[in-house]
Design a protein around this motif. Structure first.
Motif, PDB file in Angstrom:
ATOM      1  N   ILE A   1       0.833  -1.186  -0.044  1.00  0.00           N
ATOM      2  CA  ILE A   1      -0.194  -0.041  -0.023  1.00  0.00           C
ATOM      3  C   ILE A   1       0.998   1.326  -0.050  1.00  0.00           C
ATOM      4  CG2 ILE A   1      -2.141  -1.042   1.224  1.00  0.00           C
ATOM      5  CD1 ILE A   1      -0.703   0.947   3.584  1.00  0.00           C
ATOM      6  N   SER A   2       0.313   2.355  -0.051  1.00  0.00           N
ATOM      7  CA  SER A   2       1.070   3.633  -0.145  1.00  0.00           C
ATOM      8  C   SER A   2       0.138   4.709   0.177  1.00  0.00           C
ATOM      9  CB  SER A   2       1.607   4.061  -1.377  1.00  0.00           C
ATOM     10  OG  SER A   2       0.436   4.633  -2.330  1.00  0.00           O
TER      11      SER A   2
ATOM     12  N   PHE B   1      -4.092  11.693   4.769  1.00  0.00           N
ATOM     13  CA  PHE B   1      -3.929  10.781   3.955  1.00  0.00           C
ATOM     14  C   PHE B   1      -4.717   9.949   3.168  1.00  0.00           C
ATOM     15  CE2 PHE B   1       0.399  11.407   5.767  1.00  0.00           C
ATOM     16  CZ  PHE B   1       0.987  11.794   4.749  1.00  0.00           C
ATOM     17  N   ILE B   2      -5.066   9.565   2.012  1.00  0.00           N
ATOM     18  CA  ILE B   2      -5.698   8.376   1.332  1.00  0.00           C
ATOM     19  C   ILE B   2      -4.847   7.279   1.232  1.00  0.00           C
ATOM     20  CG2 ILE B   2      -6.741   7.840  -0.752  1.00  0.00           C
ATOM     21  CD1 ILE B   2      -8.415   9.782   0.658  1.00  0.00           C
TER      22      ILE B   2
ATOM     23  N   GLU C   1      -3.834   0.753  -7.524  1.00  0.00           N
ATOM     24  CA  GLU C   1      -3.944   2.298  -7.330  1.00  0.00           C
ATOM     25  C   GLU C   1      -5.595   2.293  -6.814  1.00  0.00           C
ATOM     26  OE1 GLU C   1      -2.644   4.765 -10.363  1.00  0.00           O
ATOM     27  OE2 GLU C   1      -0.650   3.763 -10.188  1.00  0.00           O
ATOM     28  N   LYS C   2      -6.145   1.483  -6.305  1.00  0.00           N
ATOM     29  CA  LYS C   2      -7.522   1.681  -5.691  1.00  0.00           C
ATOM     30  C   LYS C   2      -7.158   2.108  -4.405  1.00  0.00           C
ATOM     31  CE  LYS C   2     -11.511  -1.040  -6.415  1.00  0.00           C
ATOM     32  NZ  LYS C   2     -12.361  -2.049  -6.721  1.00  0.00           N
TER      33      LYS C   2
ATOM     34  N   ASN D   1     -11.193  -0.234   3.925  1.00  0.00           N
ATOM     35  CA  ASN D   1     -12.491  -0.652   3.404  1.00  0.00           C
ATOM     36  C   ASN D   1     -12.369  -2.224   3.030  1.00  0.00           C
ATOM     37  OD1 ASN D   1     -11.335  -0.748   0.866  1.00  0.00           O
ATOM     38  ND2 ASN D   1     -12.414   0.983   0.144  1.00  0.00           N
ATOM     39  N   GLN D   2     -13.131  -2.907   2.378  1.00  0.00           N
ATOM     40  CA  GLN D   2     -13.100  -4.301   1.837  1.00  0.00           C
ATOM     41  C   GLN D   2     -12.172  -4.724   0.833  1.00  0.00           C
ATOM     42  OE1 GLN D   2     -17.105  -4.231   1.401  1.00  0.00           O
ATOM     43  NE2 GLN D   2     -17.598  -5.509   3.218  1.00  0.00           N
ATOM     44  N   ASP D   3     -11.645  -3.519   0.001  1.00  0.00           N
ATOM     45  CA  ASP D   3     -10.498  -3.675  -0.916  1.00  0.00           C
ATOM     46  C   ASP D   3      -9.057  -3.627  -0.430  1.00  0.00           C
ATOM     47  OD1 ASP D   3     -12.650  -3.643  -2.730  1.00  0.00           O
ATOM     48  OD2 ASP D   3     -12.676  -1.645  -2.973  1.00  0.00           O
ATOM     49  N   LYS D   4      -8.976  -3.589   1.065  1.00  0.00           N
ATOM     50  CA  LYS D   4      -7.537  -3.642   1.480  1.00  0.00           C
ATOM     51  C   LYS D   4      -6.801  -4.950   1.319  1.00  0.00           C
ATOM     52  CE  LYS D   4      -9.429  -5.254   5.928  1.00  0.00           C
ATOM     53  NZ  LYS D   4     -10.031  -4.818   7.184  1.00  0.00           N
ATOM     54  N   THR D   5      -5.437  -4.806   1.255  1.00  0.00           N
ATOM     55  CA  THR D   5      -4.566  -6.019   1.352  1.00  0.00           C
ATOM     56  C   THR D   5      -4.630  -6.344   2.635  1.00  0.00           C
ATOM     57  OG1 THR D   5      -2.615  -4.848   1.766  1.00  0.00           O
ATOM     58  CG2 THR D   5      -3.248  -4.949  -0.457  1.00  0.00           C
ATOM     59  N   ARG D   6      -4.265  -7.905   2.769  1.00  0.00           N
ATOM     60  CA  ARG D   6      -4.059  -8.409   4.302  1.00  0.00           C
ATOM     61  C   ARG D   6      -3.263  -7.739   5.304  1.00  0.00           C
ATOM     62  NH1 ARG D   6      -3.089 -14.513   5.468  1.00  0.00           N
ATOM     63  NH2 ARG D   6      -3.821 -14.301   7.596  1.00  0.00           N
TER      64      ARG D   6
END
Ligand SMILES: CC(C)(COP(=O)(O)OP(=O)(O)OC[C@H]1O[C@@H](n2cnc3c(N)ncnc32)[C@H](O)[C@@H]1OP(=O)(O)O)[C@@H](O)C(=O)NCCC(=O)NCCS
Length: 179
Positions: free
Chosen positions: A10-11, A65-66, A73-74, A99-104
């Protein structure tokens, strides 16, 4: 200022006016806002808030931050550094949502990126934040980082994490943010 802070999956990048709708939908989602202060207003109000915030960002007084995935890049969440005390004595962070699109590993990475930025780039000595007592998982999460309880009310626990404690955590967990 470096506007992209990269982890492993992530970033973090600084918020933009176009993120207002995304933030509005996160803060008004019952799945995420149970333990957050109540959001009020409209997408337009959120836009106005971002405009006002940009003045504080320019002064180096606050950073919103987002959180984005590196692979597509979601946008997957938000977090905010604010309430900067003394001469780099302590900063607060919050508005933390994924949200639910996060990585583990998004949770651990995003928290570590906050500390990397605040302790190593901005040179803060310590960090303070509060968590609702009912937010059991988040309390456990911060304790694993070495955060200590400094105070409490009926509703909240107040924590502190020093740069030194984070340094120890980083030595054991740097793999989460290194590419
Ligand atoms: C708070 C929030 C961002 C945390 O994200 P999360 O993904 O739920 O965080 P988790 O505690 O489940 O941690 C994610 C993973 O990292 C792991 N992890 C956390 N800390 C770790 C550590 N120190 N070492 C190793 N792994 C760790 C967890 O075990 C978990 O792994 P799993 O998926 O295999 O179980 C998210 O729950 C959220 O948006 N909540 C709603 C808003 C909110 O309450 N915000 C906080 C206000 S104070």
């Amino acid at each position: 200022m470096n506007t992209q802070i990269k982890g492993r999956t992530i970033s973090l990048r600084l918020v933009r006016k176009e993120d207002a709708k995304f933030i509005y939908s996160l803060r008004n989602n019952k799945e995420y806002n149970q333990h957050l202060s109540q959001a009020s207003g409209t997408v337009k109000d959120q836009e106005l808030w971002i405009n006002e915030y940009k003045n504080r960002e320019n002064k180096g007084a606050e950073y919103y931050f987002i959180i984005e995935r590196l692979d597509n890049e979601k946008r997957i969440g938000t977090l905010r550094l604010y309430d900067f005390i003394g001469n780099k004595e302590s900063f607060c962070w919050g508005s933390w949502i994924l949200n639910q699109d996060k990585t583990r590993s998004s949770a651990i990475e995003s928290a570590m990126l906050v500390y990397e930025f605040a302790f190593k780039e901005l040179h803060f000595a310590s960090c303070h934040f509060d968590v609702r007592k009912k937010n059991i998982n988040v309390i456990k999460f911060h304790k694993k980082f070495g955060a200590e309880i400094t105070n409490e009310t009926n509703l909240d626990l107040f924590f502190q994490l020093t740069k030194t404690s984070y340094g120890d955590f980083f030595t054991r967990n740097n793999k989460f943010i290194e590419n």
